[in-house]
Enzyme design. Structure first.
Site, PDB file in Angstrom:
ATOM      1  CE  LYS A  22      -1.711   1.523   4.071  1.00 63.99           C
ATOM      2  NZ  LYS A  22      -1.426   2.922   4.403  1.00 63.99           N
ATOM      3  CG  ASN A  23       2.291   2.623   3.523  1.00 59.46           C
ATOM      4  OD1 ASN A  23       1.125   2.933   3.225  1.00 59.46           O
ATOM      5  ND2 ASN A  23       2.660   2.379   4.753  1.00 59.46           N
ATOM      6  CB  CYS A 117      -4.853  10.305  11.294  1.00 61.39           C
ATOM      7  SG  CYS A 117      -3.259   9.614  11.683  1.00 61.39           S
ATOM      8  NE  ARG A 122       0.570  10.405   9.928  1.00 61.63           N
ATOM      9  CZ  ARG A 122       0.191   9.358   9.209  1.00 61.63           C
ATOM     10  NH1 ARG A 122      -1.027   8.875   9.331  1.00 61.63           N
ATOM     11  NH2 ARG A 122       1.029   8.824   8.326  1.00 61.63           N
ATOM     12  CB  ILE A 124       2.851  18.855   5.779  1.00 58.41           C
ATOM     13  CG1 ILE A 124       2.057  20.147   6.069  1.00 58.41           C
ATOM     14  CG2 ILE A 124       1.939  17.648   5.647  1.00 58.41           C
ATOM     15  CD1 ILE A 124       1.299  20.673   4.919  1.00 58.41           C
ATOM     16  CG  ASP A 305       3.427   1.476   9.464  1.00 57.08           C
ATOM     17  OD1 ASP A 305       3.602   1.713   8.263  1.00 57.08           O
ATOM     18  OD2 ASP A 305       3.134   2.364  10.288  1.00 57.08           O
ATOM     19  CB  VAL A 327       7.678   6.642  14.387  1.00 57.82           C
ATOM     20  CG1 VAL A 327       7.270   7.300  13.082  1.00 57.82           C
ATOM     21  CG2 VAL A 327       8.984   5.866  14.214  1.00 57.82           C
ATOM     22  NE  ARG A 397      -6.936   4.458   5.614  1.00 55.05           N
ATOM     23  CZ  ARG A 397      -6.107   5.252   6.301  1.00 55.05           C
ATOM     24  NH1 ARG A 397      -6.377   5.582   7.539  1.00 55.05           N
ATOM     25  NH2 ARG A 397      -5.001   5.723   5.742  1.00 55.05           N
TER      26      ARG A 397
HETATM   27  C1  EPZ Z   1       4.396   6.882   6.121  1.00 59.64           C
HETATM   28  O1  EPZ Z   1       3.659   7.956   6.689  1.00 59.64           O
HETATM   29  C2  EPZ Z   1       3.441   5.697   6.076  1.00 59.64           C
HETATM   30  N1  EPZ Z   1       2.297   6.022   5.216  1.00 59.64           N
HETATM   31  C3  EPZ Z   1       2.966   5.348   7.479  1.00 59.64           C
HETATM   32  O2  EPZ Z   1       2.167   4.187   7.381  1.00 59.64           O
HETATM   33  C4  EPZ Z   1       4.186   5.020   8.342  1.00 59.64           C
HETATM   34  O3  EPZ Z   1       3.774   4.757   9.658  1.00 59.64           O
HETATM   35  C5  EPZ Z   1       5.159   6.208   8.315  1.00 59.64           C
HETATM   36  O4  EPZ Z   1       5.515   6.527   6.954  1.00 59.64           O
HETATM   37  C6  EPZ Z   1       6.442   5.908   9.080  1.00 59.64           C
HETATM   38  O5  EPZ Z   1       7.061   4.785   8.549  1.00 59.64           O
HETATM   39  C7  EPZ Z   1       2.460   5.990   3.876  1.00 59.64           C
HETATM   40  O6  EPZ Z   1       3.537   5.722   3.368  1.00 59.64           O
HETATM   41  C8  EPZ Z   1       1.255   6.306   3.055  1.00 59.64           C
HETATM   42  P1  EPZ Z   1       6.595  10.221   8.187  1.00 59.64           P
HETATM   43  P2  EPZ Z   1       4.303   9.449   6.685  1.00 59.64           P
HETATM   44  O7  EPZ Z   1       6.506  11.474   7.393  1.00 59.64           O
HETATM   45  O8  EPZ Z   1       5.045   9.678   5.429  1.00 59.64           O
HETATM   46  C9  EPZ Z   1       6.937  13.499  11.542  1.00 59.64           C
HETATM   47  C10 EPZ Z   1       0.311   2.817   7.792  1.00 59.64           C
HETATM   48  O9  EPZ Z   1      -0.118   2.306   8.831  1.00 59.64           O
HETATM   49  N2  EPZ Z   1       6.877  14.482  10.445  1.00 59.64           N
HETATM   50  O10 EPZ Z   1       7.796   9.347   8.037  1.00 59.64           O
HETATM   51  O11 EPZ Z   1       3.214  10.387   7.044  1.00 59.64           O
HETATM   52  C11 EPZ Z   1       5.585  12.831  11.757  1.00 59.64           C
HETATM   53  O12 EPZ Z   1       4.770  13.633  12.600  1.00 59.64           O
HETATM   54  C12 EPZ Z   1       0.789   4.259   7.801  1.00 59.64           C
HETATM   55  O13 EPZ Z   1       0.415   2.219   6.690  1.00 59.64           O
HETATM   56  C13 EPZ Z   1       7.088  15.831  10.739  1.00 59.64           C
HETATM   57  O14 EPZ Z   1       7.313  16.199  11.890  1.00 59.64           O
HETATM   58  O15 EPZ Z   1       5.316   9.318   7.910  1.00 59.64           O
HETATM   59  C14 EPZ Z   1       5.945  11.526  12.425  1.00 59.64           C
HETATM   60  O16 EPZ Z   1       6.119  11.756  13.802  1.00 59.64           O
HETATM   61  C15 EPZ Z   1       0.584   4.902   9.157  1.00 59.64           C
HETATM   62  N3  EPZ Z   1       7.026  16.751   9.738  1.00 59.64           N
HETATM   63  C16 EPZ Z   1       7.302  11.195  11.798  1.00 59.64           C
HETATM   64  O17 EPZ Z   1       7.768  12.400  11.174  1.00 59.64           O
HETATM   65  C17 EPZ Z   1       6.768  16.396   8.438  1.00 59.64           C
HETATM   66  O18 EPZ Z   1       6.748  17.275   7.552  1.00 59.64           O
HETATM   67  C18 EPZ Z   1       7.205  10.111  10.725  1.00 59.64           C
HETATM   68  O19 EPZ Z   1       6.352  10.579   9.724  1.00 59.64           O
HETATM   69  C19 EPZ Z   1       6.548  15.019   8.150  1.00 59.64           C
HETATM   70  C20 EPZ Z   1       6.612  14.080   9.170  1.00 59.64           C
END
Ligand code: EPZ
Length: 418
Positions: A22-23, A117, A122, A124, A305, A327, A397
């Site tokens: 999915k990811n 969520c 989360r 950006i 995850d 995380v 999902r």
């Molecule tokens: C991806 O989410 C995955 N989703 C998540 O899977 C997964 O848990 C996550 O990576 C970590 O491995 C998809 O790929 C669609 P991150 P993402 O940006 O990209 C902080 C599932 O269950 N952060 O690596 O959103 C954030 O708050 C889902 O399949 C910032 O602070 O994860 C978090 O604490 C859940 N600023 C940490 O980084 C930002 O601009 C990791 O987030 C971006 C992120």
């Protein structure tokens, strides 16, 4: 809304095949916006999240056709709008991954600020700082992110945190930028690597794939290609824990053991027998696991995850385990529900202490998010008696037909309308 009825106690046996990740599928669908000509993705997983991202790119003007066996054909030559449709874009955070491609293709992008969520706020900020480093002006206006970049110019981008999404969004924007971009402290997740391989297949020039430093040489154009997405290591890990927690013997097929090193190491430490083949992993377990301590980390560390799933397994360990979730800030939503099944887990901030119990008891539980749902399915498969899981849409999902695939291995599980 559907619910799952699970009668626990049956050891799972047999073989199960893993779907495409999915990811990796979600960012690769977004990246197809970069291409001239059709992109064909083979065997995409039939998941709600995939449908949602497809409706986002269709709202931008891309044409998406679903083939007979999960093939997706995406034609993005005529994307006419730079503004993502509000409703689908707000549904899932991954929709935000269209920002990089839109900036690269149209020089403009506008979409609703993705909500938080269940598992965390989360933010950006790392995505936005990455776009700005490439020359985009990005503003947050009344709950929308508006970005403009008449020209994207390659630059050095340092990510304060190896964010998967920020790495993917910046990589996609950089793919068509003028000059070379270096992303430092990039995410190394296999899904990020698969996106890079996909972009290279379209004619991109990305090196350092799978490392913390990605070098993206901007090119003039990218062409649509046929591509098969990498298999889902988290689905594989979830099925491995299903075998272990039920004391079964299961071979998980179409999996890359190299992508599951941390999960295999921890299951082995807990006493699970694991045999690795080229593209399969056999898992068998009898008796209660030994306690282990786990800290979730960016890849190649133990994946966040898989944290809810392994916690269900450790709930029945012969001793006390400690799980630290580094995380996400709120990823223990499964704990109260596991405790209602008889687990003895206490949490303090990002730390969970799991005192192993002899057995769990079936009861009614509510699913709050995707991996919490997976955790509760695993607990119910091992529990004494029958469980009812409400809120199955969260599970749908990220897992294709989870009940029929578990039933094929002997699980007593069925889906009913709530
Ligand atoms: C991806 O989410 C995955 N989703 C998540 O899977 C997964 O848990 C996550 O990576 C970590 O491995 C998809 O790929 C669609 P991150 P993402 O940006 O990209 C902080 C599932 O269950 N952060 O690596 O959103 C954030 O708050 C889902 O399949 C910032 O602070 O994860 C978090 O604490 C859940 N600023 C940490 O980084 C930002 O601009 C990791 O987030 C971006 C992120």
């Amino acid at each position: 809304m559907d619910k799952l009825i699970i009668r626990g106690g049956t050891p799972l046996r047999g073989d199960v095949t893993v779907n495409a990740a999915k990811n990796a599928t979600l960012p690769i669908i977004a990246a197809s916006l970069l291409a001239e000509g059709p992109t064909v993705l083979a065997d995409t997983p039939k998941l709600q999240d995939v449908t949602t991202v497809c409706s986002v790119i269709e709202g931008l003007g891309a044409e998406v056709t679903h083939g007979p066996n999960g093939d997706l054909t995406i034609e993005a030559d005529r994307i006419r709008s730079h503004e993502a449709p509000f409703q689908p874009a707000r549904q899932i955070r991954a929709s935000f991954l269209v920002m990089g491609p839109l900036l690269a293709r149209l020089g403009r992008a506008k979409m609703a600020l993705p909500g938080g969520c269940a598992i965390g706020t989360r933010p950006i900020d790392l995505h936005i700082r990455g776009f700005a480093a490439l020359g985009a002006q990005v503003a947050l206006v009344h709950g929308y992110v508006e970005a403009r970049a008449p020209r994207l110019v390659g630059n050095r981008v340092y990510l304060d945190y190896p964010s998967v999404g920020a790495t993917e969004n910046v990589m996609m924007a950089a793919a068509l930028a003028d000059g070379t971009t270096i992303i430092e402290n990039a995410a190394e997740e296999p899904e990020v690597a698969d996106l890079a391989h996909f972009i290279n297949a379209m004619g991109g020039k990305i090196t350092g794939i799978g490392t913390r430093v990605l070098v993206i040489q901007g090119v003039k154009r990218l062409k649509g290609v046929s591509y098969r997405v990498v298999s889902d290591r988290i689905e594989a890990g979830t099925l491995m824990v299903a075998a272990a927690i039920t004391g079964g013997d299961v071979t998980v097929r179409k999996v890359k053991p190299a992508y599951l090193k941390a999960v295999v190491a921890k299951l082995r430490e807990a006493g699970v027998q694991i045999e690795e083949g080229r593209d399969r992993i056999r898992v068998s377990c009898n008796g209660r696991p030994r306690p282990v301590n786990i800290k979730t980390l960016p890849y190649p560390g133990f994946p966040t995850d898989m944290q809810p799933q392994i916690m269900a397994f450790l709930s029945c360990a012969q001793g006390t385990s400690v799980v630290i979730e580094t995380v996400f800030e709120n990823r223990f939503m499964h704990v109260p529900e596991l405790n209602r099944m008889g687990a003895q887990i206490s949490t303090q901030g990002s730390v969970a202490v799991i005192r192993g119990v002899e057995k769990l008891w079936g009861t009614s539980v509510r699913v709050t998010d995707l991996r919490a749902g997976a955790s509760l399915i695993l607990a119910a498969l091992a529990a004494e008696g029958t469980s009812e899981l409400y809120g199955v849409k969260h599970i749908d999902r990220g897992y294709v037909n989870i009940e029929s695939r578990l039933a094929e291995m002997g699980a007593d599980i069925r889906r009913e309308a709530e």
